[in-house]
Design an enzyme around this catalytic site. Structure first.
Site, PDB file in Angstrom:
ATOM      1  N   LYS A 123      38.983  25.177  18.630  1.00  0.00           N
ATOM      2  CA  LYS A 123      39.821  24.781  19.761  1.00  0.00           C
ATOM      3  C   LYS A 123      39.814  23.264  19.913  1.00  0.00           C
ATOM      4  O   LYS A 123      40.863  22.638  20.113  1.00  0.00           O
ATOM      5  CB  LYS A 123      39.348  25.474  21.046  1.00  0.00           C
ATOM      6  CG  LYS A 123      39.742  26.952  21.072  1.00  0.00           C
ATOM      7  CD  LYS A 123      39.055  27.779  22.147  1.00  0.00           C
ATOM      8  CE  LYS A 123      39.421  29.251  21.943  1.00  0.00           C
ATOM      9  NZ  LYS A 123      38.705  30.189  22.811  1.00  0.00           N
ATOM     10  N   GLN A 181      34.693  29.891  27.574  1.00  0.00           N
ATOM     11  CA  GLN A 181      34.625  30.794  26.424  1.00  0.00           C
ATOM     12  C   GLN A 181      33.900  32.086  26.804  1.00  0.00           C
ATOM     13  O   GLN A 181      32.801  32.060  27.365  1.00  0.00           O
ATOM     14  CB  GLN A 181      33.914  30.089  25.252  1.00  0.00           C
ATOM     15  CG  GLN A 181      33.894  30.870  23.966  1.00  0.00           C
ATOM     16  CD  GLN A 181      35.282  31.047  23.343  1.00  0.00           C
ATOM     17  OE1 GLN A 181      36.178  30.244  23.523  1.00  0.00           O
ATOM     18  NE2 GLN A 181      35.446  32.131  22.614  1.00  0.00           N
ATOM     19  N   ASP A 217      44.135  30.273  29.937  1.00  0.00           N
ATOM     20  CA  ASP A 217      43.993  31.603  29.339  1.00  0.00           C
ATOM     21  C   ASP A 217      44.951  32.614  29.968  1.00  0.00           C
ATOM     22  O   ASP A 217      45.148  33.706  29.418  1.00  0.00           O
ATOM     23  CB  ASP A 217      42.560  32.121  29.546  1.00  0.00           C
ATOM     24  CG  ASP A 217      41.649  31.826  28.365  1.00  0.00           C
ATOM     25  OD1 ASP A 217      42.138  31.866  27.219  1.00  0.00           O
ATOM     26  OD2 ASP A 217      40.454  31.577  28.594  1.00  0.00           O
TER      27      ASP A 217
END
Ligand code: GUN
Length: 281
Positions: free
Chosen positions: A52, A96, A119
């Site tokens: 990422k 995460q 997200d």
């Protein structure tokens, strides 16, 4: 049969984002910024976070990586996420998952305001998607839609079947296909006669988490088959679709690896830029 090249499309998107990020920086005097929080030392999560951060670099996005030890307390993680929520240089926040078991993930994710929820996991963003309003959509299903768009596969009027009903993939996937005017069926572990439902699909999305679950007898001739599965079998990556048996029946199919997988980070970066642009409105 066309094998959908997610790796190439994801690289194209990163290149496009680079130009858009440069325009953003010229206009606002700073780069779009993404904060990534990793708690603990899970090796798979470390790889994801590294990718990422690398993706950010390639797309001209500033990354803020925060690594906390597995022993971090609920209060510490919430304090960090709350600080990032208040930071004007941070336009997107990703915590995460999975988090270590002693932490309450729901309460930590609740510290991310919907406008920085890259997200698309928040109730507000899922609600917006359900109501077909502008918001942030979960990266993996969004990546599937982008693959369909770039291969000019229009879901309008098609029968779409999604196998799997997770909050991260199955549910938002079904809503996106519905918003694109497909006729959508969601199947899951309790579905009766799964095979005959799948055989009706013009677009079949497999998001089950079981290697090679979708076999040739479940696929209609000429269907588009999208494999969201990432399973490890004997150290090798395997999808939810038995690719070798299914591919010749399809019009389009995504491979694993190199299909949907690379699109997830490309969509995370896309979502970050979109959050940054909305913050400047
Ligand atoms: N862990 C595995 N996939 C994801 C994802 O898409 N988002 C977050 N936050 N954690 C993950």
């Amino acid at each position: 049969m066309t094998c959908i090249d997610g790796k190439r499309i994801a690289a194209d998107i990163r290149a496009e984002l680079r130009e858009k990020s440069a325009e953003f920086e010229k206009k606002y005097g700073k780069k779009p910024g993404l904060a990534v929080v990793l708690v603990g030392e899970d090796p798979a999560s470390q790889v994801y976070v590294r990718n990422k951060v690398k993706g950010c670099e390639e797309a001209g996005i500033r990354s803020f990586a925060h690594y906390l030890p597995a022993s971090a307390s609920q209060k510490e993680v919430e304090a960090l996420v709350s600080d990032l929520a208040a930071d004007e240089n941070v336009h997107g926040i990703l915590v995460q998952l999975p988090l270590p078991a002693h932490l309450d993930a729901e309460r930590i994710l609740a510290c991310i305001p919907a406008c920085k929820d890259v997200d698309g996991f928040s109730a507000e963003n899922i609600g917006r998607l359900a109501m077909h309003e502008e918001g942030t959509v979960a990266c993996t299903p969004l990546g599937v839609m982008e693959l369909l768009r770039r291969y000019q596969i229009d879901p309008c009027g098609k029968r779409a079947v999604v196998i799997g009903r997770s909050n991260i993939v199955g549910r938002p996937m079904a809503l996106l296909l519905l918003n694109a005017d497909a006729t959508v069926t969601v199947c899951h572990s309790r579905t009766k006669d799964l095979k005959s439902i799948c055989r009706e699909a013009d677009i079949l999305v497999a998001a089950i988490g079981k290697p090679h679950f979708v076999t040739a007898d479940m696929v209609k001739e000429g269907a588009v088959v999208i494999d969201v599965g990432i399973n490890r079998v004997d150290g090798k990556l395997a999808g939810d679709v038995d690719f070798d048996a299914v591919a010749s029946k399809t019009s389009y199919i995504t491979p694993v690896p190199g299909g949907v997988g690379p699109m997830t980070i490309a969509m995370l970066l896309t979502n970050t830029l979109a959050c940054a642009e909305r913050a400047m409105r």
